[in-house]
Design a protein around this motif. Sequence first.
Motif, PDB file in Angstrom:
ATOM      1  N   VAL A 123      11.107  -8.515   9.726  1.00  0.00           N
ATOM      2  CA  VAL A 123       9.935  -9.490   9.964  1.00  0.00           C
ATOM      3  C   VAL A 123      10.131 -10.649   9.367  1.00  0.00           C
ATOM      4  N   THR A 124      10.865 -10.734   8.010  1.00  0.00           N
ATOM      5  CA  THR A 124      11.117 -12.007   7.414  1.00  0.00           C
ATOM      6  C   THR A 124      12.184 -12.855   8.119  1.00  0.00           C
ATOM      7  N   CYS A 125      13.148 -12.048   8.862  1.00  0.00           N
ATOM      8  CA  CYS A 125      14.141 -12.942   9.845  1.00  0.00           C
ATOM      9  C   CYS A 125      13.174 -13.555  10.829  1.00  0.00           C
ATOM     10  N   ILE A 126      12.214 -13.108  11.411  1.00  0.00           N
ATOM     11  CA  ILE A 126      11.340 -13.660  12.663  1.00  0.00           C
ATOM     12  C   ILE A 126      10.708 -14.815  12.049  1.00  0.00           C
ATOM     13  N   ILE A 127       9.936 -14.508  10.642  1.00  0.00           N
ATOM     14  CA  ILE A 127       9.172 -15.822  10.133  1.00  0.00           C
ATOM     15  C   ILE A 127      10.077 -16.920   9.813  1.00  0.00           C
ATOM     16  N   SER A 128      11.262 -16.615   9.488  1.00  0.00           N
ATOM     17  CA  SER A 128      12.155 -17.687   9.219  1.00  0.00           C
ATOM     18  C   SER A 128      12.445 -18.845  10.601  1.00  0.00           C
ATOM     19  N   GLN A 129      12.583 -18.045  11.725  1.00  0.00           N
ATOM     20  CA  GLN A 129      12.711 -18.742  12.882  1.00  0.00           C
ATOM     21  C   GLN A 129      11.458 -19.436  13.477  1.00  0.00           C
ATOM     22  N   LEU A 130      10.384 -19.283  13.111  1.00  0.00           N
ATOM     23  CA  LEU A 130       9.134 -19.857  13.456  1.00  0.00           C
ATOM     24  C   LEU A 130       9.217 -21.290  12.796  1.00  0.00           C
ATOM     25  N   GLU A 131       8.602 -22.311  13.844  1.00  0.00           N
ATOM     26  CA  GLU A 131       8.661 -23.455  13.437  1.00  0.00           C
ATOM     27  C   GLU A 131       7.799 -24.275  12.786  1.00  0.00           C
ATOM     28  N   ASN A 132       6.400 -23.547  12.701  1.00  0.00           N
ATOM     29  CA  ASN A 132       5.396 -24.395  12.054  1.00  0.00           C
ATOM     30  C   ASN A 132       4.439 -23.409  11.597  1.00  0.00           C
ATOM     31  N   ASP A 174       0.801  -1.233  -0.082  1.00  0.00           N
ATOM     32  CA  ASP A 174      -0.096   0.078  -0.050  1.00  0.00           C
ATOM     33  C   ASP A 174       0.852   1.141   0.003  1.00  0.00           C
ATOM     34  N   LYS A 175       2.012   1.133  -0.633  1.00  0.00           N
ATOM     35  CA  LYS A 175       2.845   2.173  -0.927  1.00  0.00           C
ATOM     36  C   LYS A 175       3.460   2.888   0.512  1.00  0.00           C
ATOM     37  N   GLY A 176       4.072   1.978   1.423  1.00  0.00           N
ATOM     38  CA  GLY A 176       4.376   2.361   2.696  1.00  0.00           C
ATOM     39  C   GLY A 176       3.226   3.267   3.557  1.00  0.00           C
ATOM     40  N   LYS A 177       2.247   2.619   3.826  1.00  0.00           N
ATOM     41  CA  LYS A 177       1.113   3.478   4.418  1.00  0.00           C
ATOM     42  C   LYS A 177       1.722   3.725   6.129  1.00  0.00           C
ATOM     43  N   LEU A 178       2.608   2.943   6.640  1.00  0.00           N
ATOM     44  CA  LEU A 178       3.103   3.166   7.928  1.00  0.00           C
ATOM     45  C   LEU A 178       3.725   4.594   8.015  1.00  0.00           C
ATOM     46  N   THR A 179       3.818   5.383   9.089  1.00  0.00           N
ATOM     47  CA  THR A 179       4.784   6.321   9.087  1.00  0.00           C
ATOM     48  C   THR A 179       5.821   5.958   9.781  1.00  0.00           C
ATOM     49  N   GLU A 180       6.879   6.974   9.622  1.00  0.00           N
ATOM     50  CA  GLU A 180       8.125   6.772  10.261  1.00  0.00           C
ATOM     51  C   GLU A 180       8.184   6.366  11.847  1.00  0.00           C
ATOM     52  N   THR A 181       7.229   6.824  12.462  1.00  0.00           N
ATOM     53  CA  THR A 181       7.090   6.597  13.779  1.00  0.00           C
ATOM     54  C   THR A 181       6.538   5.332  14.217  1.00  0.00           C
ATOM     55  N   GLU A 182       5.634   5.149  13.509  1.00  0.00           N
ATOM     56  CA  GLU A 182       4.974   3.833  13.505  1.00  0.00           C
ATOM     57  C   GLU A 182       5.860   2.665  12.951  1.00  0.00           C
ATOM     58  N   ILE A 183       6.826   2.757  12.174  1.00  0.00           N
ATOM     59  CA  ILE A 183       7.831   1.843  11.476  1.00  0.00           C
ATOM     60  C   ILE A 183       8.675   1.708  12.630  1.00  0.00           C
ATOM     61  N   MET A 184       9.280   2.654  13.352  1.00  0.00           N
ATOM     62  CA  MET A 184      10.237   2.573  14.474  1.00  0.00           C
ATOM     63  C   MET A 184       9.545   2.002  15.698  1.00  0.00           C
ATOM     64  N   GLY A 185       8.262   2.146  15.878  1.00  0.00           N
ATOM     65  CA  GLY A 185       7.793   1.516  17.003  1.00  0.00           C
ATOM     66  C   GLY A 185       7.639   0.060  16.822  1.00  0.00           C
ATOM     67  N   LEU A 186       7.202  -0.435  15.491  1.00  0.00           N
ATOM     68  CA  LEU A 186       7.084  -1.869  15.268  1.00  0.00           C
ATOM     69  C   LEU A 186       8.575  -2.465  15.341  1.00  0.00           C
ATOM     70  N   ILE A 187       9.463  -1.977  14.686  1.00  0.00           N
ATOM     71  CA  ILE A 187      10.853  -2.315  14.719  1.00  0.00           C
ATOM     72  C   ILE A 187      11.145  -2.480  16.498  1.00  0.00           C
ATOM     73  N   GLY A 188      10.881  -1.657  17.081  1.00  0.00           N
ATOM     74  CA  GLY A 188      11.262  -1.962  18.729  1.00  0.00           C
ATOM     75  C   GLY A 188      10.555  -3.117  19.328  1.00  0.00           C
ATOM     76  N   GLU A 189       9.523  -3.305  18.872  1.00  0.00           N
ATOM     77  CA  GLU A 189       8.519  -4.579  19.394  1.00  0.00           C
ATOM     78  C   GLU A 189       8.906  -5.894  18.736  1.00  0.00           C
ATOM     79  N   LEU A 190       9.444  -5.687  17.550  1.00  0.00           N
ATOM     80  CA  LEU A 190       9.923  -6.867  16.842  1.00  0.00           C
ATOM     81  C   LEU A 190      11.315  -7.425  17.279  1.00  0.00           C
TER      82      LEU A 190
END
Length: 314
Positions: A231-240, A129-145
Amino acid sequence: MNPRRLTMKNDIYKIFSEDFPSRHFVRIGENKHISLYIGRDDDARYSFDFRGNFKPSRIPSSDVIEVEQYKNDTELTLRFSLDNGELLEYFCIFCQDLLESTKAIIDDETAYKTLRARYFSWRQLFKPDKGKLTETEIMGLIGELLFLQSRLLPEKGIDMAIESWTGIEKAHKDFSFDDAWYEIKTINFGKESVRISSLEQLDSDVDGHLAVYTLEKMSPSFNGIRLNELVTCIISQLENATQRELFMDKLNLYGFDFSPEYDQWVFSLRDFSLYSVAVNDFPRISRMMIPEAVTKVTYEIMLNEIQQYKEPTN
């Protein structure tokens, strides 16, 4: 301090990187009962094929993955083709998930239903969706991940770690367990305070923790933290498939998708701090402190004033 880069470049990515011609496919997987292939279709698009005998049902294409089903001689083919080459690395993880989800299946009908279900789970993330997350939202999600990946997955196990992630629901702590909780804040390098945007973030009758990540924005060419790669790095760590589906459901609630635009936002992790938030010993505002008529409170905490609450992070 940066997460390892491009773990999503799996065996499927390596095969696609050989740049074989259109209409050329190679069989993948060790399951002899199920026929799976990857290659390029008539239009030279990267594709994943399942070939066998099954009863097809309607599967709509997504914005970036075209779905085709057709009969060839005595067998049917289910094909997923990538329309946006910029998403190849993420398409490869999707293909890897399809492969792993069928490794114990011995009949075509079950394999078809499984692949169809896996596609619908991934489809919500392949809607750029052409990057609808804002810079603040991107940073917040990165921190949680980052916290999920580096702390909770190894300490709590995959299932408990993902199930504990409730930050998307806004009214809860970012991660909640029976006996503890974690609120994650991500700030720009040089900022001296964290913003507490609601009473619920730190107010609790159970001891918890405040985690603070400090990120510095870098140029797109910098080998740093990118949201899509994390995101993709974490997905690759999941087992099932169950774990991956739950994780992707929560990402979807965040409004995340694999928009190539997010790759332009690159960060360096400059600092991480963890603070103990005891019920009776931390500078915060609680519901009991304010009049009932007040429905929303936001405030900031100066980090240099809470150093005595720091916890070891090693």
